[in-house]
Design an enzyme around this catalytic site. Structure first.
Site, PDB file in Angstrom:
ATOM      1  N   GLN A 108      30.240  22.915  78.643  1.00 55.85           N
ATOM      2  CA  GLN A 108      30.205  23.542  77.342  1.00 55.85           C
ATOM      3  C   GLN A 108      28.764  23.705  76.838  1.00 55.85           C
ATOM      4  O   GLN A 108      27.951  22.828  77.077  1.00 55.85           O
ATOM      5  CB  GLN A 108      30.958  22.652  76.329  1.00 55.85           C
ATOM      6  CG  GLN A 108      32.401  22.383  76.658  1.00 55.85           C
ATOM      7  CD  GLN A 108      33.283  23.632  76.484  1.00 55.85           C
ATOM      8  OE1 GLN A 108      32.979  24.512  75.676  1.00 55.85           O
ATOM      9  NE2 GLN A 108      34.315  23.714  77.267  1.00 55.85           N
ATOM     10  N   HIS A 154      23.545  31.849  75.220  1.00 54.89           N
ATOM     11  CA  HIS A 154      22.119  31.627  75.424  1.00 54.89           C
ATOM     12  C   HIS A 154      21.902  31.107  76.844  1.00 54.89           C
ATOM     13  O   HIS A 154      22.813  30.555  77.455  1.00 54.89           O
ATOM     14  CB  HIS A 154      21.560  30.656  74.376  1.00 54.89           C
ATOM     15  CG  HIS A 154      22.248  29.333  74.330  1.00 54.89           C
ATOM     16  ND1 HIS A 154      23.487  29.151  73.744  1.00 54.89           N
ATOM     17  CD2 HIS A 154      21.888  28.118  74.808  1.00 54.89           C
ATOM     18  CE1 HIS A 154      23.850  27.880  73.857  1.00 54.89           C
ATOM     19  NE2 HIS A 154      22.902  27.230  74.503  1.00 54.89           N
TER      20      HIS A 154
END
Lengths: 306, 306
Positions: free
Chosen positions: B239, B246
């Protein structure tokens, strides 16, 4: 008991500090004598030595001492509930491990110098044209692997074995793990089959073997060491350090060397990749790190691939 | 100038040492007073504090001193050209950084306690049934990301921008990197598109964006910092720590936190996966680590998935 001798190191003609990591420093110097070490056979003039200095980890039982002893403390920062000090602990609460290689040859010095690392993005064609011929040209001896598989060595260290010649393997603690604590648990599964050099040779044919390693490896480690499968990082290296298929099992809380994304491949991902496409590893590009002084790096450089 | 005060820490009623890594030790204690710190407002009885101790890295310019000073040295091992000593350096050549949180609440203590980490193997169904509803239920604020993209913050820090709203991005140094040395180089590319939460949302539609990030990111870093693309580890987290796409750029020689195989996905692999199968990340299982005290871990536990 070994004799206790104070080594007093003089200035060298050349000192090159090469920090290996934040807490270890390694350097070589034109050696002009190692005072105090003559008795143990270390003395010389103008001969190189490698000295590796490492700050040793905190020992939990000494922390109360560290907090109670009066010592110089410099307040650096104070903000709300936070403050920062720099403490200068007394000698008995500091410790540096010094490893001396003396006399050191150019080869020793090269080994400890920090070399630039580059990532190679190896296509299947690169593997066939550059990497595979290189592997075949090297006569890496893996007799020690065969000794384990044939029970000629490390027999008492075996944690689990599936003896099937084509889908079996042997699970042993890695030599990097002293088995004193589970924090840095590290075991290796070495397969019985001898013709699988690396990830690049794997196809769907090997799925039963890989699934055995994953499942039985987890179970054996849970049973012997009480560490559940969810706390294990289970992966292969590419490039491996020896070309006989093996799988690493490390504690997930332990930053084991070689567990970074540029070198490690999770066994669960490898199994899923092969289940979807049997020739996944014979067509996809793979990334791996190489030190600029490694012969294989030079091969990629000559081929204009770096 | 801050006042220089020697903190003398007494024994606590309870001391719990929680080594965070080999060279840092963190613990909390029933606080019975921090002698010498009263003047700066730190004193108390029976109140908890968190004290984090870290051995600071070697400073290269002090190494010659370390080698010349007479100090206690214990010879541990001698074998051929190798020998090992344990040195006890004088206070002026040792340094420990102490960070004090006082008074510390239960929340501070929990933050610094070491929690078990487990690996989750998340199927696409797990993502839809557990992870996605959890992400949506949290109101993570990412205003700071929008501030960067809208030039309301960190404008002077931008290293490169491709302003295209659908295939563009902004490249900025990560806050973990102080830019004083290239060893721990760390930049982040933040995409202009706002609807891509993570790897799980990526399809072949995003290939032009991802290829721009890979290519232009490398070029901009080579130009500004002189570090070639082959020395960059370029990856996504899964995660991620915030749900706006990004990409991380770190020096390959730097063991950046989160660069391990259980959390990092090389951008080059992501691009190849999507080029072969646009729905790769909407069907494949992905592994990621969770601390046992994280709310998402409890969700997976409740679903019987750990």
């Amino acid at each position: 008991m070994l004799p206790q001798k104070p080594p007093v190191f003089p200035d060298g003609e050349r000192i090159l500090a090469v920090p290996q990591d934040k807490h270890a420093s390694c350097f070589w110097m034109g050696w002009t004598g190692l005072r105090g070490c003559e008795k143990i056979g270390l003395s010389g003039e103008g001969t190189d030595a490698v000295v590796i200095l490492e700050k040793t980890p905190f020992q939990e039982e000494k922390i109360p001492d560290l907090l109670k002893k009066a010592m110089k403390a410099e307040l650096q920062m104070q903000n709300d509930i936070y403050c920062t000090f720099y403490l200068s602990p007394p000698p008995e609460l500091s410790e540096i491990k010094a490893t001396v290689v003396y006399p050191a040859t150019e080869k020793h010095i090269q080994k400890y110098l920090r070399h630039e690392v580059h990532l190679i993005r190896e296509t299947w064609e690169d593997y066939q044209n550059i990497t595979l011929p290189f592997i075949q040209s090297q006569s890496f001896s893996i007799q020690w692997v065969y000794n384990i598989l044939e029970k000629k060595a490390e027999t008492e260290r075996i944690v689990h074995e599936n003896p099937d010649p084509s889908n079996g393997f042997v699970l042993v603690p890695d030599l990097k793990w002293n088995q004193n604590q589970l924090d840095d648990l590290y075991l290796v599964a070495v397969v019985h089959r001898r013709e699988i050099k690396s990830l690049r040779d794997l196809t769907a044919e090997h799925l039963p073997l890989l699934r055995n390693v994953l499942q039985e490896g987890k179970e054996a480690i849970a049973k012997r060491f009480g560490v559940p499968g969810s706390q294990l990082r289970i992966y292969l290296h590419y490039q491996p350090s020896y070309y006989h298929l093996h799988v690493h099992f490390t504690a997930v809380g332990h930053d084991a060397p070689g567990s970074s994304v540029e070198r490690a491949h999770l066994l669960a991902d490898v199994i899923d990749n092969l289940a979807v496409d049997s020739t996944f590893y014979q067509k996809r590009a793979l990334t791996f790190p190489l030190r600029a002084d490694e012969p294989l790096f030079k091969k990629f450089q000559e081929a204009g691939k770096v």
